[in-house]
Every structure is written in structure tokens, then in C-alpha cells.
Design a protein around this motif. Sequence first.
Motif, PDB file in Angstrom:
ATOM      1  N   PHE A   8      60.412  55.151  52.947  1.00 24.65           N
ATOM      2  CA  PHE A   8      59.024  55.599  52.859  1.00 24.65           C
ATOM      3  C   PHE A   8      58.156  54.767  53.809  1.00 24.65           C
ATOM      4  CE2 PHE A   8      54.786  55.508  50.952  1.00 24.65           C
ATOM      5  CZ  PHE A   8      54.541  56.861  50.857  1.00 24.65           C
ATOM      6  N   ALA A   9      58.338  53.448  53.748  1.00 24.44           N
ATOM      7  CA  ALA A   9      57.534  52.553  54.591  1.00 24.44           C
ATOM      8  C   ALA A   9      57.778  52.846  56.070  1.00 24.44           C
ATOM      9  CB  ALA A   9      57.868  51.099  54.266  1.00 24.44           C
ATOM     10  N   LEU A  10      59.035  53.067  56.417  1.00 19.51           N
ATOM     11  CA  LEU A  10      59.379  53.320  57.811  1.00 19.51           C
ATOM     12  C   LEU A  10      58.733  54.624  58.304  1.00 19.51           C
ATOM     13  CD1 LEU A  10      61.128  51.757  59.788  1.00 19.51           C
ATOM     14  CD2 LEU A  10      63.006  53.285  59.258  1.00 19.51           C
ATOM     15  N   SER A  11      58.771  55.656  57.468  1.00 23.62           N
ATOM     16  CA  SER A  11      58.169  56.933  57.852  1.00 23.62           C
ATOM     17  C   SER A  11      56.668  56.789  58.044  1.00 23.62           C
ATOM     18  CB  SER A  11      58.442  57.992  56.781  1.00 23.62           C
ATOM     19  OG  SER A  11      59.793  57.985  56.426  1.00 23.62           O
ATOM     20  N   VAL A  12      56.031  56.076  57.106  1.00 16.99           N
ATOM     21  CA  VAL A  12      54.590  55.848  57.227  1.00 16.99           C
ATOM     22  C   VAL A  12      54.304  55.046  58.499  1.00 16.99           C
ATOM     23  CG1 VAL A  12      52.591  54.700  56.194  1.00 16.99           C
ATOM     24  CG2 VAL A  12      54.173  56.016  54.756  1.00 16.99           C
ATOM     25  N   GLY A  13      55.204  54.087  58.788  1.00 18.70           N
ATOM     26  CA  GLY A  13      55.034  53.286  60.007  1.00 18.70           C
ATOM     27  C   GLY A  13      55.030  54.167  61.247  1.00 18.70           C
ATOM     28  N   ILE A  14      55.974  55.082  61.358  1.00 21.14           N
ATOM     29  CA  ILE A  14      56.061  55.964  62.522  1.00 21.14           C
ATOM     30  C   ILE A  14      54.838  56.870  62.590  1.00 21.14           C
ATOM     31  CG2 ILE A  14      57.331  57.949  63.459  1.00 21.14           C
ATOM     32  CD1 ILE A  14      59.889  56.460  62.796  1.00 21.14           C
ATOM     33  N   LEU A  15      54.434  57.372  61.422  1.00 14.58           N
ATOM     34  CA  LEU A  15      53.230  58.201  61.351  1.00 14.58           C
ATOM     35  C   LEU A  15      52.019  57.424  61.860  1.00 14.58           C
ATOM     36  CD1 LEU A  15      52.179  60.955  60.167  1.00 14.58           C
ATOM     37  CD2 LEU A  15      51.602  59.680  58.119  1.00 14.58           C
ATOM     38  N   SER A  16      51.900  56.149  61.440  1.00 17.59           N
ATOM     39  CA  SER A  16      50.697  55.408  61.848  1.00 17.59           C
ATOM     40  C   SER A  16      50.735  55.030  63.326  1.00 17.59           C
ATOM     41  CB  SER A  16      50.449  54.179  60.970  1.00 17.59           C
ATOM     42  OG  SER A  16      51.577  53.792  60.283  1.00 17.59           O
ATOM     43  N   ILE A  17      51.927  54.806  63.871  1.00 18.73           N
ATOM     44  CA  ILE A  17      51.982  54.575  65.321  1.00 18.73           C
ATOM     45  C   ILE A  17      51.447  55.817  66.042  1.00 18.73           C
ATOM     46  CG2 ILE A  17      53.504  54.194  67.309  1.00 18.73           C
ATOM     47  CD1 ILE A  17      55.370  52.639  65.482  1.00 18.73           C
ATOM     48  N   LEU A  50      54.631  62.009  67.372  1.00 20.85           N
ATOM     49  CA  LEU A  50      55.023  60.990  66.394  1.00 20.85           C
ATOM     50  C   LEU A  50      54.450  61.300  65.014  1.00 20.85           C
ATOM     51  CD1 LEU A  50      54.835  57.711  68.497  1.00 20.85           C
ATOM     52  CD2 LEU A  50      56.817  58.560  67.271  1.00 20.85           C
ATOM     53  N   ILE A  51      53.217  61.842  64.982  1.00 15.03           N
ATOM     54  CA  ILE A  51      52.632  62.205  63.682  1.00 15.03           C
ATOM     55  C   ILE A  51      53.477  63.290  63.007  1.00 15.03           C
ATOM     56  CG2 ILE A  51      50.635  63.309  62.577  1.00 15.03           C
ATOM     57  CD1 ILE A  51      48.900  61.871  64.681  1.00 15.03           C
ATOM     58  N   LEU A  52      53.840  64.323  63.784  1.00 18.86           N
ATOM     59  CA  LEU A  52      54.654  65.404  63.215  1.00 18.86           C
ATOM     60  C   LEU A  52      56.013  64.885  62.744  1.00 18.86           C
ATOM     61  CD1 LEU A  52      53.896  68.347  65.671  1.00 18.86           C
ATOM     62  CD2 LEU A  52      52.979  67.968  63.374  1.00 18.86           C
ATOM     63  N   ALA A  56      57.685  64.852  59.031  1.00 20.78           N
ATOM     64  CA  ALA A  56      59.009  65.416  58.755  1.00 20.78           C
ATOM     65  C   ALA A  56      59.905  64.386  58.069  1.00 20.78           C
ATOM     66  CB  ALA A  56      59.650  65.901  60.050  1.00 20.78           C
ATOM     67  N   LEU A  57      59.784  63.112  58.483  1.00 25.26           N
ATOM     68  CA  LEU A  57      60.568  62.048  57.839  1.00 25.26           C
ATOM     69  C   LEU A  57      60.155  61.897  56.380  1.00 25.26           C
ATOM     70  CD1 LEU A  57      60.707  59.140  60.470  1.00 25.26           C
ATOM     71  CD2 LEU A  57      62.616  60.496  59.642  1.00 25.26           C
ATOM     72  N   LEU A  58      58.821  61.922  56.141  1.00 24.87           N
ATOM     73  CA  LEU A  58      58.321  61.800  54.763  1.00 24.87           C
ATOM     74  C   LEU A  58      58.873  62.925  53.890  1.00 24.87           C
ATOM     75  CD1 LEU A  58      54.605  60.690  55.183  1.00 24.87           C
ATOM     76  CD2 LEU A  58      56.465  59.442  54.077  1.00 24.87           C
ATOM     77  N   ARG A  59      58.950  64.101  54.498  1.00 23.97           N
ATOM     78  CA  ARG A  59      59.469  65.237  53.748  1.00 23.97           C
ATOM     79  C   ARG A  59      60.929  64.973  53.345  1.00 23.97           C
ATOM     80  NH1 ARG A  59      62.003  69.333  55.880  1.00 23.97           N
ATOM     81  NH2 ARG A  59      62.596  70.873  54.316  1.00 23.97           N
ATOM     82  N   GLU A  60      61.699  64.395  54.267  1.00 27.62           N
ATOM     83  CA  GLU A  60      63.097  64.071  53.922  1.00 27.62           C
ATOM     84  C   GLU A  60      63.159  63.022  52.822  1.00 27.62           C
ATOM     85  OE1 GLU A  60      65.686  63.024  57.122  1.00 27.62           O
ATOM     86  OE2 GLU A  60      66.004  65.112  57.695  1.00 27.62           O
ATOM     87  N   VAL A  61      62.253  62.005  52.907  1.00 24.93           N
ATOM     88  CA  VAL A  61      62.267  60.945  51.890  1.00 24.93           C
ATOM     89  C   VAL A  61      61.999  61.547  50.511  1.00 24.93           C
ATOM     90  CG1 VAL A  61      61.095  58.853  51.095  1.00 24.93           C
ATOM     91  CG2 VAL A  61      61.531  59.175  53.524  1.00 24.93           C
ATOM     92  N   LEU A  62      61.033  62.476  50.459  1.00 23.84           N
ATOM     93  CA  LEU A  62      60.645  63.054  49.165  1.00 23.84           C
ATOM     94  C   LEU A  62      61.668  64.063  48.646  1.00 23.84           C
ATOM     95  CD1 LEU A  62      56.831  63.494  49.819  1.00 23.84           C
ATOM     96  CD2 LEU A  62      57.987  61.692  48.524  1.00 23.84           C
ATOM     97  N   THR A  63      62.535  64.546  49.545  1.00 30.16           N
ATOM     98  CA  THR A  63      63.522  65.529  49.097  1.00 30.16           C
ATOM     99  C   THR A  63      64.929  64.954  49.174  1.00 30.16           C
ATOM    100  OG1 THR A  63      63.636  66.443  51.314  1.00 30.16           O
ATOM    101  CG2 THR A  63      62.150  67.536  49.778  1.00 30.16           C
ATOM    102  N   GLY A  64      65.094  63.702  48.737  1.00 32.72           N
ATOM    103  CA  GLY A  64      66.441  63.153  48.628  1.00 32.72           C
ATOM    104  C   GLY A  64      66.806  62.102  49.658  1.00 32.72           C
ATOM    105  N   GLY A  65      65.843  61.650  50.454  1.00 34.59           N
ATOM    106  CA  GLY A  65      66.123  60.572  51.392  1.00 34.59           C
ATOM    107  C   GLY A  65      66.580  61.062  52.747  1.00 34.59           C
ATOM    108  N   PHE A  66      66.604  60.126  53.715  1.00 33.99           N
ATOM    109  CA  PHE A  66      67.041  60.472  55.072  1.00 33.99           C
ATOM    110  C   PHE A  66      68.413  61.128  55.019  1.00 33.99           C
ATOM    111  CE2 PHE A  66      64.584  56.826  57.348  1.00 33.99           C
ATOM    112  CZ  PHE A  66      63.402  57.479  57.052  1.00 33.99           C
ATOM    113  N   ARG A  67      68.565  62.208  55.745  1.00 31.06           N
ATOM    114  CA  ARG A  67      69.857  62.887  55.778  1.00 31.06           C
ATOM    115  C   ARG A  67      70.908  62.016  56.478  1.00 31.06           C
ATOM    116  NH1 ARG A  67      66.778  64.947  52.904  1.00 31.06           N
ATOM    117  NH2 ARG A  67      66.008  67.094  52.945  1.00 31.06           N
TER     118      ARG A  67
END
Lengths: 160, 499
Positions: A8-17, A50-52, A56-67
Amino acid sequence: MKGPGGQFALSVGILSIGVAILSGAFYLPAGAGYAQVGPGVVPKFVGVGLILLGIALLREVLTGGFRGVDEEAEKHIPMDWVAFAWVSAGIILYGLMVERVGFVFASTVLYVLVARSFGSRRWILNIVVGFALAAFVFAIFNYGLGLTLPAGLLKFVLPA
Amino acid sequence: MDIWAQLLQGFAVALTFQNLMFCLIGCLLGTAVGVLPGVGPAVTVALLLPITTKVEASGALIMFAGIYYGAMYGGSTTSILLNTPGESATIVTAMEGNQMAKRGRAGPALATSAIGSFVAGTIATVGLTFLSPLVVELGLKFGPPEYFALMVLAFTTVSAVLGESTLRGLCSLFLGLAIGLIGIDNQTGQARFAFDIPQLLDGVEVVTIAVGLFAVGETIYAASKLGTVDEKLEQMTGSIWMKWDDWKRSFGPWIRGTLIGFPFGTIPAGGAEIPTFLSYAMEKKLCKHPEEFGKGAIEGVAGPEAANNASSTGTMVPLLTLGLPTSATAAILLSAFQQYGLQPGPLLFETNSALVWGLIASFYVGNVMLLVLNLPLVGLWVKLLEIPKPQLYAGILVFATMGVYGMRQSAFDVFLLYAIGLGGFLMRRYGFPAAPVIVGMILGPLAEEQMRRSLSISQGDWSIFVTHGISAVLLGLTVLILLAPWLARFLKKKDAKSS
């Protein structure tokens, strides 16, 4: 480093970059010359991308984690924070020391600390090997290739 | 001038004493870093970039290329004896090769991979020799929109097709593109994302990124996540030589591996991983002893090893003829060319013909050297594997920090290196590939330049990218590749519903 929390933190990190780059891009001129495409256009594209991707990463985290990342398997090799601290200390100390005490001594310290992070407690051996390696590299670069690495404390003993 | 004359001229360059020495040094270093876990050709070439100020172009580039394909030879040794792939392209070799070693057949496994690498490397170099002039012809017809489209296609294949997740590959690519933005915009002189830090105005050096992601990130990961895992080094027992039966069973896989590997290297979908897996699957199907697979079938070593070598040589085709790097090491090679003010591409074949053909000729020479280095002398390299982990990684970091600090004599770069190392650690931990970052940061600014040049021609009209035929096709292909996984899933669902 908990799995889903870390993801989750990593996805938010990429989003904020992405957000940071996009907002920074608005300070850059967008149009210039015949191209009508200035230095600001590509940064906007990269920021939006990077925002998109972050979303998309956050969506994976919320639906069972990184594939394809097996968090269960990761639990069997727990994070060794002590080793992490040794290796971090080695590099940071090197950055602080290299211009003060010189390349050879800073490298020796780095060598000993990294070896310690991998569990080696043969201090004397590591100091000797680290020093010898650093001195060898120093000699090749300064006398062989003519690139100057800082001599530091060694300048009192070496011929100019 | 015809190819033969040019190749002859190339040999004249490659066979000078000085260039033979550089070729040998490159092959030695390449084998060594291929063997050693924790360092690879990308880091090694990056660390050696500073010598471009001292050594003339042909020597340095011959050496760098030697490191690149030499690492493919060395990587197999580690895979076979240690079951930890020395290079990502030798993962498959580890599966069958290590099993062979466990059964006391380490010798033939090492031999078939060395000879297979030689056969593949040499055939692929012949391919490079004859294909390059044709691609150059094509490349000369390309204008900025075509180049831009080609680069976008290369970005996509490098990040989306390789690796286990398209999404994470694209994240890596965009992070690389973001790093590429930092510094002075080379068309208007505008500073971008430098935050008034003078060290950032020149941009971030590829050395810092490559060394940070690959060497430092890898070391932090190995120390804090793998520190307790012990690997067993298989002893080399018995003869290194292959029996007649081994030869018979290896020959087909070598040739088929080469035929799979080379085309994969040449199309902008570089990376040697996919062809090695394809070759493995193919040999498993064709083999007369399928029951041996998983227990040490020699075909499973011979094929993939040929494939990874052929594809790494194949990568040179788009790099030299179009200036298009499709792997991390190729991207760093491209920046080595840039250090000399050279831009690989069709024009390089005209303006620096001796250099390019010298480089190509050196591949023939290098493969012979590597065969000698890896067959009779393999015992020497095995010794490298006996260096204990603490001392090995400590040594790697001494070289890593030296290279990064020494480049600009700036302690700032050391802290930056640490920060990037942490990033590399996180990427490794969460399965983000590192190669797209490197390709993105090197190719990104070039793609931007081509894009803005195209838009200057069209006076800001974006439709230039679709009205040019080749560019439209390439961009269409890119979209197709990106959508393929979703399309496949969609069709599967539809299929499931209808049945």
C-alpha cells in the motif's frame, strides 16, 4: 515490512511521485518554437502516467495484493533489520568520511561494516583485506589511470 | 563498399594488439562478473564508463561489448554449480544444469554450455554482420516520427512483455522516464526538476542509477532478506569433456536455441529470458528422453545457453543500427557511445564505419577467447565461487561506491547512491524489474527529442504520428501489445460464458 501494508505504501509512493511531477510540470513552459511543445509537455505525460499506474497498483493491493508477489513465502525470510542497519551505516559513513579521511580508510570501514552485515565477525581479517583491497584500487586509479581519489590521511605518508 | 570489404576493415581494427587486449580484458571481466552473484554486466560497464575519457572509442567499446556477452558465458557456471543464477538469463540453465552437477555430471554441463555459447555467439555474429546493413538501409528512410514510434514500441516491449507483471514493468519504466527528466532540457536550456541543487542540473548519472539499483539494492536485499539462506556449491568431479552421446544430444539444441535467441534479440523485445524459456520448452518436447527433464537433461542446458548468447548478440542489431537499446546493459552501452559524442544509428555506419565494423569483428574474436577461457580454464572461475559471501559483497560495495564517488568527486552522489539502493531494494522485494528504469532514463530523453523534432516539422500537429505509415503501424503494434493481456482475459471470459 508487512506485506499488504508495504504494498500500500509503495503504491501511494508512486502515486505521489506522479502528483509531484505533474504539479512541477505546470511551472515549466509548455509551448516553445515551431514545435509548440516545450519542456513542460513530456513531464506532464510522465506525471499523469505515474498517477494512473499508482492507482492501478492500489487496485491490485485492495483486490488481493500485487499479482505474482507471494507474501506468504516472504514471511519465511523475515527482514533482518540489524543487517540492514550495518550495511546502511557502512554506505552513509562512507559518504561522510571519504572527503575527510580519504578513500582508503573510508573504504576499509565500508568493507568491514558490509561484511559484518552478512554475519562475518572476523574483524581483524576483514580490516586487513578491506584495507589491502582499498589500497590496491587507490594505487591503480591514482598512479595507473590518473584519476584522483582523495588521499585524506594518507597524504601525510605518501610522496606527493 | 560491400560487406566483405567492410568486415575485413573491421578485422583490421579488431586485430590490432591494443584492441585484442581490450577484447581479452572485456571477456575476462565479463566472465568474472557473470560468475559472481551480486554483480552483472550492467553494473560493470557502468562502473567502467569513466575510462571513456582516457581510452579511445574502439578499444573501450570492444571491451564493454566483451563484458556484455562474456557475462552470458560466466553466468552459466554459477547456475550449474550453485543453483543461484548468476544472470537472470541463466535461470533455466540452473534447473537442468544444477541437477546434472548433483549427479556428478558438472563437467559435461559446463562444456555443453560453453561450446553452445560459442556456437550461438558465432552464428549470431554472422547474423549481425549480414542483417545490420539491411536494417541500416531501412533506418535511413526513417524520420523523427518513425524513430519516436520505434522508441515507444521498445519501451513497451522492454517493460510490459518482460517480467512477471505488465503493471509493475510499466511503473519501472515511468520511474526511469521521470529520472531522465531531471536536469537541463537539451532543446531549450530550461532546468527541470533540479530543485536548485547544482548537482542535479547535469542530470542523474546512469552510473549512479545502475550501480544503485543493481549492486547496492542487491546487496541490501541479500544482507537483510537472504543473509541466512545457505547455498551449496557443487564440486566439479569427473571429466569436463563431453562423451559422443553428449555431443549428439547437444548439437540440435545449440542450433535451435540460436535460431530462437537471435531473432528475439534483434526485434525491440530484447532481454534474453523469454528465448531461454522457449528453448527449454521446445527441447523438452523434442527430446527422446523427456523423463530426464528435471533430473539433468543435457538438452535443457544446451538449448537455453545457446539461446541467451544468441539473443545478447542479437541485441546489438537494434543498438548499432537504430540506436535502440533493449536491455539494461545495451542502454549503458548506448551512453558509452554518447560519452564519445557518437550516436548509434544508421549514420554511424557511414561516419564511423571502421569503429562499427571493428566492434562487430571483435565479436568473432571474443567468442573464440571466451571458449578458451571457459573450457580449459573453468576451474579458475569456480574458485571465484568460493569467496565467502560477506567478503564478496563487501568488495562489491567498495567498487560500487568508488565508481560513483570517483566519477564526479562528490559525496552527494554517495548519499544519492544509498537512496537509489533503498529504492532498488524495495523494487526487488516487491517484484519490480530494474532494467526498464535504465532503458527509460537513457532512451526517454532521446524519445522526447524525436517527438519534439517531429512536432516542429508538423508545426505542433500531433497527427504526424499517425499520418506517417510506418509510425502508425509501430504505434498500433504498441497499443496491441499493451492490450493483449486484457484482450486474452476478455476472450477467455467470453469463451467460458458461451460454453
